[in-house]
Every structure is written in structure tokens, then in C-alpha cells.
Design an enzyme around this catalytic site. Structure first.
Site, short mmCIF file in Angstrom:
data_model
loop_
_atom_site.label_atom_id
_atom_site.label_comp_id
_atom_site.label_asym_id
_atom_site.label_seq_id
_atom_site.Cartn_x
_atom_site.Cartn_y
_atom_site.Cartn_z
N THR A 26 7.07 -0.14 -1.59
CA THR A 26 7.34 1.21 -1.08
C THR A 26 7.74 1.07 0.38
O THR A 26 7.31 0.13 1.05
CB THR A 26 6.10 2.11 -1.22
OG1 THR A 26 6.39 3.41 -0.69
CG2 THR A 26 4.88 1.56 -0.50
N GLY A 27 8.57 1.98 0.84
CA GLY A 27 8.96 1.92 2.25
C GLY A 27 10.45 2.11 2.42
O GLY A 27 11.10 2.78 1.61
N SER A 32 7.46 13.17 -2.06
CA SER A 32 8.46 12.11 -2.08
C SER A 32 8.65 11.50 -3.47
O SER A 32 9.42 10.57 -3.65
CB SER A 32 8.09 11.02 -1.08
OG SER A 32 6.78 10.60 -1.31
N ARG A 46 23.37 7.66 -2.32
CA ARG A 46 22.48 6.58 -1.91
C ARG A 46 21.45 6.28 -3.00
O ARG A 46 20.81 7.18 -3.54
CB ARG A 46 21.78 6.96 -0.61
CG ARG A 46 20.82 5.91 -0.05
CD ARG A 46 19.39 6.12 -0.48
NE ARG A 46 18.47 5.23 0.27
CZ ARG A 46 17.18 5.10 0.00
NH1 ARG A 46 16.63 5.78 -0.99
NH2 ARG A 46 16.42 4.30 0.71
N THR A 51 10.68 7.83 -7.46
CA THR A 51 10.81 8.40 -6.11
C THR A 51 11.98 9.37 -6.06
O THR A 51 12.86 9.33 -6.92
CB THR A 51 11.04 7.26 -5.09
OG1 THR A 51 11.11 7.81 -3.77
CG2 THR A 51 12.32 6.51 -5.36
N THR A 102 7.03 6.06 -2.27
CA THR A 102 7.41 5.85 -3.66
C THR A 102 6.13 5.58 -4.41
O THR A 102 5.25 4.90 -3.87
CB THR A 102 8.31 4.61 -3.76
OG1 THR A 102 9.52 4.87 -3.06
CG2 THR A 102 8.61 4.24 -5.20
#
Ligand SMILES: *[C@@H]1O[C@H](CO)[C@@H](O)[C@H](O)[C@H]1NC(C)=O
Ligand SMILES: *[C@@H]1O[C@H](CO)[C@@H](O)[C@H](O)[C@H]1NC(C)=O
Ligand SMILES: *[C@@H]1O[C@H](CO)[C@@H](O)[C@H](O)[C@H]1NC(C)=O
Length: 340
Positions: A251-252, A68, A228, A218, A200
Site C-alpha cells: 500500500t502507498g 480510499s 491512471r 482501491t 489500499t
């Protein structure tokens, strides 16, 4: 050492909170250990906080941490991998960031070039890639067999999951092309939490004199709509640094998290005396009030070397690992917090 000063040293150490280990400090999201080590070594061999931050994140980019970070991960709806990254200097409050970066592997390097070689803060898309090429970054295909395979499986699986809503044809049954549907409906999508769809690297570096840098890198969200850009390259969302206070990184689920500037909020809370763990928890709780099931975590550190983290508890995600390197050990240490 005289017994009395030995005893007082022991007493002093035992009074310190568990999440304290002095300066310098490197802390980053997830169990991305090599990134921590690289940042630490850079700092200790005379590199600046920005060098440490950049090389630490670059380590993750070239290792493709968790798939990722870096090239060959998170193909978008067209199968392309694009990158987001930012770097912030807490001494000068300068930020450099890139979003939707194409063809260039070293996103954090380009972010730093935006900071140092322009007066802008954020460059995006094809134009950011051209800027990077002009600055000497190599143009390469970011697709790998693995990302191609992921993309093919997604296409064969009727393009599921995806991020569309209120479009026709129905995004749950068709791959599009999509047009707006006549009526806006409640989002039908099944709650799908893939914790590895949003990882990330977020990192905070604080040197011995308390100067702070923070940043992220990321490849964004798997099967995202082309164009995006997530929270990672947004100052105050993905990361924030202020050498008067400390730093934070997130992160998330960036689409949700960026609306709350959690890194900025955490730093502002620390500014008013809140300890790092509580600051991180408050930033998570603020988002949770509106999106109880969001997936995400925040790390926080202050300029005296205190640190903490917090995450939102959702099915499949009850504890969040992060890496810490300070003078307490000769290796980076993995820590974890229970989500709230
Ligand atoms: C990718 O796949 C092609 C054939 O499909 C193969 O020739 C090539 O060696 C693969 N590359 C890697 C890095 O595995
Ligand atoms: C920490 O970083 C600042 C610049 O950000 C630098 O001026 C200072 O010398 C550094 N401190 C140490 C101990 O390296
Ligand atoms: C930094 O965090 C530690 C650990 O929570 C805390 O003990 C310390 O007081 C904080 N430092 C500042 C300057 O707030």
C-alpha cells in the site's frame, strides 16, 4: 496434562517468534478490521481462500474503508471515481485484475471474474466495465456527495495538488487543459504526503494447509490523471502469492512502488529463507534507495503462519497499522510496525 509436557509446551511457545500464530492466517493492511473478520469467517465457514480474500476486500469496498477503497472516493481530475483490484491464487498462479474500472462497485468481484471467466490477467477502463456488466455486475454511479464535494473544493483550489509536470500552463497555478511544455524541467512539485490519498486494502489469506491467496482493492490516488492505474492490480507489485512460500501485499504511493515489484521481491526473499519481517523491510529499502521520501508499506506472511510488515518513515508516517487474525485470539488483532 503431565507437568513435563506442560512445561515443554510453555517452553516451545516462548521460543516462538512474536509474529507467529499458526494457520489459518488472515492479514491485511491498515486498521480495516471488518475486512479481516469477514475473510476469517468466510474461511472458517468452509469458504475457499479465494472466497475469503474476495469477501474480505468486498467488505472494505462497501464500507468505503478510509474513503480510499470502493466507490465515492479519490475523484480523478474529471471528478470520477475509478477502481483498481486484483486477486491471485497461490496454488495455480492465476491472477485476475482490473484497472481504471468505471461504474462498477465490486472491483474485487470483477477481478475474480477476469481470473475465472477469461484467460486474461488484466482488463482496464471502459472495456473492463462492459465485461463486468456482461458478467452480471450492476452498473452504478460511483460518485457520492462526498466525492463531488472533494472534487469541487479541488477545482476551487486551483486543482491542487495534481500529478502534472513539464506541461503548460504551469500545473501549480492553473487547471489546464495541459499541453507538453517545450523544455523538460526538474519536477517542481512540492513534496506532498497525504497518507490517506493512497490507502489500499491489501490482504493475504492462508488456510490451514498452507494454501495462499493475496489481493488488493482501491480507488487509487486522489485527483489522478484520468486513465491512471496504480500498483494494486499489478501482480508482484500490489500483491503476490505462491503457496510454496507465502504472500505479500503493498500500500502507498503506487506510481513509485510498482516500479520495484515489492510484493514479488518479498515473496522471493521468503523463498530463500528470509523471515517475513526482513523480507518486507528489504522490499521497502530497495525502493527507498531511489526514492527516500516515498510513502508506502508492505505486509508479508509465510506458509507456516509467520508474518511481518515494514514501512518507509516519512514526516507524518512513522508507524504502520495492520490487522492479523489467527488462532491466537478470538478477534482480529491490530498490530503496528515502526517505519524504517
Ligand atoms: C446529496 O446532496 C443532495 C443535494 O445536494 C441531497 O438531496 C441528498 O440527500 C444528498 N445525499 C446524501 C446521501 O447525503
Ligand atoms: C486450503 O485450500 C486448498 C485450495 O486452495 C484446498 O484444497 C484445501 O482443502 C484447503 N485446506 C483446508 C484445510 O481447508
Ligand atoms: C515463517 O516465519 C516465521 C516467523 O519469522 C519463522 O519463524 C519461520 O521459520 C518461517 N517459516 C519458513 C518456512 O520459513
Amino acid at each position: 496434562m503431565p507437568v513435563i509436557s506442560f512445561l515443554s509446551a510453555v517452553l516451545f511457545l516462548s521460543l516462538l517468534p512474536p509474529c507467529w500464530g499458526g494457520l489459518p492466517l488472515v492479514i491485511n493492511t491498515w486498521s480495516f478490521k471488518d475486512a479481516t473478520t469477514t475473510a476469517w469467517k468466510t474461511l472458517n465457514s468452509g469458504g475457499s481462500i479465494l472466497d475469503a480474500l474476495e469477501r474480505g476486500c468486498a467488505q472494505c469496498q462497501s464500507e468505503q474503508c478510509d474513503g480510499s477503497v470502493g466507490y465515492g472516493g479519490s475523484p480523478d481530475e474529471k471528478g470520477e471515481t475509478t477502481l483498481d483490484a486484483m486477486i491471485m491464487n497461490g496454488d495455480t498462479m492465476e491472477v485476475g485484475a482490473v484497472g481504471d474500472l468505471r461504474r462498477i462497485k465490486d472491483a474485487i468481484g470483477v477481478a475474480r471474474a477476469v481470473m475465472e471467466r477469461t484467460k486474461h490477467t488484466l482488463l482496464v477502463g471502459e472495456s473492463a466495465s462492459i465485461f463486468a456488466e456482461n458478467m452480471g455486475f450492476a452498473a452504478e454511479d460511483l460518485t457520492t456527495n462526498k466525492s463531488l464535494d472533494m472534487f469541487t473544493k479541488w477545482l476551487n483550489g486551483n486543482c491542487q495538488p495534481n500529478y502534472r509536470q513539464n506541461v503548460s500552463p504551469d500545473p501549480l497555478t492553473s487547471c489546464g487543459p495541459y499541453k507538453p511544455s517545450a523544455v523538460l524541467q526538474q519536477r517542481r512539485s512540492v513534496q506532498h504526503i497525504d497518507i490517506h490519498a493512497h490507502d489500499t486494502i491489501g490482504m493475504i489469506v492462508i488456510n490451514q494447509t498452507g494454501n495462499v491467496a493475496a489481493g488488493t482493492s482501491t480507488n487509487g490516488a486522489k485527483h489522478k490523471v484520468p486513465g491512471r492505474v496504480g500498483d494494486s492490480p499489478i501482480a508482484g507489485a500490489g500483491a503476490y502469492a505462491d503457496s510454496a512460500v507465502g504472500g505479500a501485499a503493498a500500500t502507498g504511493d503506487g506510481d513509485v512502488m510498482m516500479r520495484f515489484l515489492p510484493s514479488y521481491l518479498a515473496v522471493e526473499l521468503m523463498r530463500t529463507g528470509t523471515d517475513p519481517t526482513t523480507a518486507c523491510q528489504t522490499a521497502i529499502k530497495r525502493i527507498k534507495q531511489h526514492f527516500p521520501h516515498f510513502f508506502g508499506a508492505v505486509i508479508c506472511a509465510n506458509t507456516t503462519g509467520g508474518y511481518g510488515a515494514a514501512c518507509n518513515k516519512v514526516p507524518g508516517f512513522s508507524s504502520f497499522p495492520f490487522m492479523v487474525y489467527n488462532l491466537q485470539s478470538t478477534d482480529p488483532v491490530q498490530r503496528a510496525v515502526d517505519c524504517i
